[in-house]
Design a protein around this motif. Structure first.
Motif, PDB file in Angstrom:
ATOM      1  N   ARG A 160       0.790  -1.033  -0.084  1.00 28.90           N
ATOM      2  CA  ARG A 160       0.172  -0.023  -0.024  1.00 28.90           C
ATOM      3  C   ARG A 160       0.693   1.245   0.012  1.00 28.90           C
ATOM      4  O   ARG A 160       0.726   2.040  -0.592  1.00 28.90           O
ATOM      5  CB  ARG A 160      -0.734  -0.177   1.361  1.00 28.90           C
ATOM      6  CG  ARG A 160      -2.070  -1.062   1.001  1.00 28.90           C
ATOM      7  CD  ARG A 160      -2.938  -1.206   2.139  1.00 28.90           C
ATOM      8  NE  ARG A 160      -4.257  -1.815   2.122  1.00 28.90           N
ATOM      9  CZ  ARG A 160      -5.189  -2.495   2.884  1.00 28.90           C
ATOM     10  NH1 ARG A 160      -4.578  -2.291   4.177  1.00 28.90           N
ATOM     11  NH2 ARG A 160      -6.012  -3.005   2.500  1.00 28.90           N
ATOM     12  N   ARG A 204      -2.004   2.636  -3.222  1.00 22.62           N
ATOM     13  CA  ARG A 204      -3.391   2.118  -3.528  1.00 22.62           C
ATOM     14  C   ARG A 204      -3.726   1.207  -2.266  1.00 22.62           C
ATOM     15  O   ARG A 204      -2.942   1.011  -1.610  1.00 22.62           O
ATOM     16  CB  ARG A 204      -3.290   1.062  -4.819  1.00 22.62           C
ATOM     17  CG  ARG A 204      -2.674   1.733  -6.150  1.00 22.62           C
ATOM     18  CD  ARG A 204      -2.662   0.678  -7.166  1.00 22.62           C
ATOM     19  NE  ARG A 204      -2.107   1.418  -8.470  1.00 22.62           N
ATOM     20  CZ  ARG A 204      -1.753   0.524  -9.535  1.00 22.62           C
ATOM     21  NH1 ARG A 204      -1.917  -0.669  -9.450  1.00 22.62           N
ATOM     22  NH2 ARG A 204      -1.267   0.929 -10.663  1.00 22.62           N
ATOM     23  N   GLU A 262      -6.616   0.138  -9.193  1.00 24.68           N
ATOM     24  CA  GLU A 262      -6.832   0.375  -7.745  1.00 24.68           C
ATOM     25  C   GLU A 262      -6.244  -0.672  -7.076  1.00 24.68           C
ATOM     26  O   GLU A 262      -6.216  -0.498  -5.612  1.00 24.68           O
ATOM     27  CB  GLU A 262      -8.506   0.048  -7.537  1.00 24.68           C
ATOM     28  CG  GLU A 262      -9.364   0.596  -8.600  1.00 24.68           C
ATOM     29  CD  GLU A 262      -9.617   2.109  -8.279  1.00 24.68           C
ATOM     30  OE1 GLU A 262      -9.453   2.538  -7.292  1.00 24.68           O
ATOM     31  OE2 GLU A 262      -9.442   2.547  -9.441  1.00 24.68           O
TER      32      GLU A 262
END
Ligand code: PLZ
Length: 449
Positions: free
Chosen positions: A146, A151, A223
């Motif tokens: 992350r 994302r 995403e």
């Protein structure tokens, strides 16, 4: 096959020896004490209390000696109380036991990270960080992915097992017993279909196309921070994805800037006949999580991967009081040296040949065995009602009970609870392995007679 490696790793006689019914009277006394003191939420598959273990045996408080075909769930691959592990732990524990690597560091931590960087797949520049448990390594892999991508979405697979902490429960697929009644779970976790050749009949590329289409439609490549997958699923049923599944998934990740995390916690450290299971398909993951077989039974876990990803985290962002504890690191260095000195990668391959041959022979005689699969010393049989693919969980449980009663420690697994998995210590003497398989064979015969 001649027994090339091993054995004098322990003073214990390498034999199956039952002097009482199992569990024996002293184990039963301990179980009674336990019931009044220990959480009922933690159960034991076979409540015989162990006093010594090594090579291929576990010795209990009643003097029974059991054949170990589980290695404490793929942990003591180098054997219980392996000499190099014991030696290095002894030396370390007498010198100092803890400083906290975040406060004042020490060499053992650095040396384990160097070993992980050297041994994990790929020759790119790597970094590692150490933790206490597999679940913690997985949690940190997600943090890194992350932080590095900016994302948040994480994709895991059907039948996956990644741990029991809140985030890793969300990644784990099976509700009972791992998740039942414990929600709410961490958000932004999605699930894609796994390649399960026995049940889906798809080739690797077909299964990958199906999974990728779902990820594309339901999450979106742009995403997605990471895809996490066990290269051979462990708790989910020793599911070996069809050839080509993992490479196709990796390609999609690379094309979409998605971090590919291989959870090698159960498959790593020689277990499958390669140092890491990804090697069987030439897959080089961005991040790899390790634990279990890394340290001969002491709690140690690792996160290893691309230097640019791991070093994108701000200083102080990764850590913990005990992560990479000096005694655990000493054990890790002892275990890694043992794997290399005894040639345990090759040994796991040899064990795999024996295991698969014997299990396939059993399958030809016992129609309740629907599938035989695995690699190296990580193999399994899946029980089904003959002529169907319908899971036969009761048969599986009865076979396991019969083997346990005869003094053979075998483990079950699988989403449907219908898989017996074999993952012996890699140093098990071959005659004991064969004896354990004979008993398994007899147990299947007796249960299905
Ligand atoms: N990832 C692939 O296999 C641990 C746990 C069994 P920890 N598997 C055995 C149980 O019932 O708890 C595992 C694994 C994979 C992560 C983990 C988690 O590792 O060291 O148990 O946290």
């Amino acid at each position: 096959m001649t027994d090339t490696v091993i054995a004098p790793t322990t003073g214990l006689v390498q034999e199956r020896r039952l002097v009482t019914d199992l569990p024996g009277p002293r184990s039963q006394e301990l179980s009674a004490r336990r019931a009044a003191a220990v959480s009922a939420g933690g159960s034991s598959m076979l409540p015989v209390y162990i006093t010594a273990a090594g090579g291929g045996v576990l010795v209990d408080v009643d003097g029974n000696s059991l054949i170990d075909l589980g290695a404490g769930i793929a942990v003591v691959s180098v054997g219980n109380a392996a000499p190099r592990v014991v030696e290095q732990v002894r030396e370390q524990v007498a010198n100092f036991t803890h400083t906290c690597f975040m406060i004042t560091p020490y060499e053992g931590y650095v040396a384990v990270c160097e070993a992980l960087n050297r041994l994990t797949p790929g020759r790119h520049e790597k970094r590692s960080a150490l933790f206490n448990s597999g679940a913690e390594a997985v949690e940190n892999a997600v943090k890194v992915a992350r932080a590095a991508t900016g994302r948040t979405s994480i994709v895991a697979f059907d039948h996956a097992y990644h741990g029991r902490t809140n985030l890793t429960m969300a990644l784990t697929a099976k509700s009972m017993p791992y998740k039942h009644s414990f929600g709410p779970f961490a958000s932004d976790v999605y699930r894609a279909p796994m390649s399960y050749p026995f049940r889906d009949g798809l080739t690797g590329p077909e299964a990958a196309a199906q999974a990728i289409s779902i990820i594309d439609k339901q999450v979106g490549g742009s995403e997605t921070a990471a895809v996490i997958i066990e290269p051979i699923q462990g708790e989910g049923g020793f599911i070996v994805p069809a050839p080509g599944f993992l490479p196709a998934l990796l390609d999609w990740c690379t094309d979409n800037g998605v971090v590919f995390i291989a959870d090698e916690i159960q498959t790593g450290f020689a277990r499958t006949g390669a140092m890491f299971a990804c090697e069987h398909e030439g897959v080089v993951p961005d991040l790899v999580t390790t634990a279990k077989g890394i340290a001969g039974g002491l709690p140690l876990a690792g996160l290893t991967g691309r230097a640019d990803l791991i070093d994108s985290v701000h200083p102080g962002g990764l850590g913990g009081t005990y992560g990479g504890n000096p005694v655990a690191c000493a054990a890790g260095l002892g275990a890694i040296a043992t794997i290399e000195e005894l040639g345990l990668v090759d040994r796991a391959g040899q064990l795999g040949t024996i295991l698969l041959d014997r299990l396939r022979a059993m399958a030809s005689r016992h129609p309740v065995i629907g599938d035989v699969r695995g690699r190296g010393a990580m193999v399994a049989i899946e029980f089904v009602w003959p002529g169907t693919t319908e899971p036969a969980a009761d048969v599986c449980a009865a076979v396991a009970r019969a083997a346990h009663a005869a003094g053979v420690v075998i483990l079950t697994c699988g989403t449907y609870g219908n898989v017996i998995r074999l993952l012996p210590p890699l140093v098990i003497p071959l005659d004991l392995l064969h004896e354990g398989l004979d008993i398994l064979d007899e147990a299947i015969g007796a249960v299905t007679a």
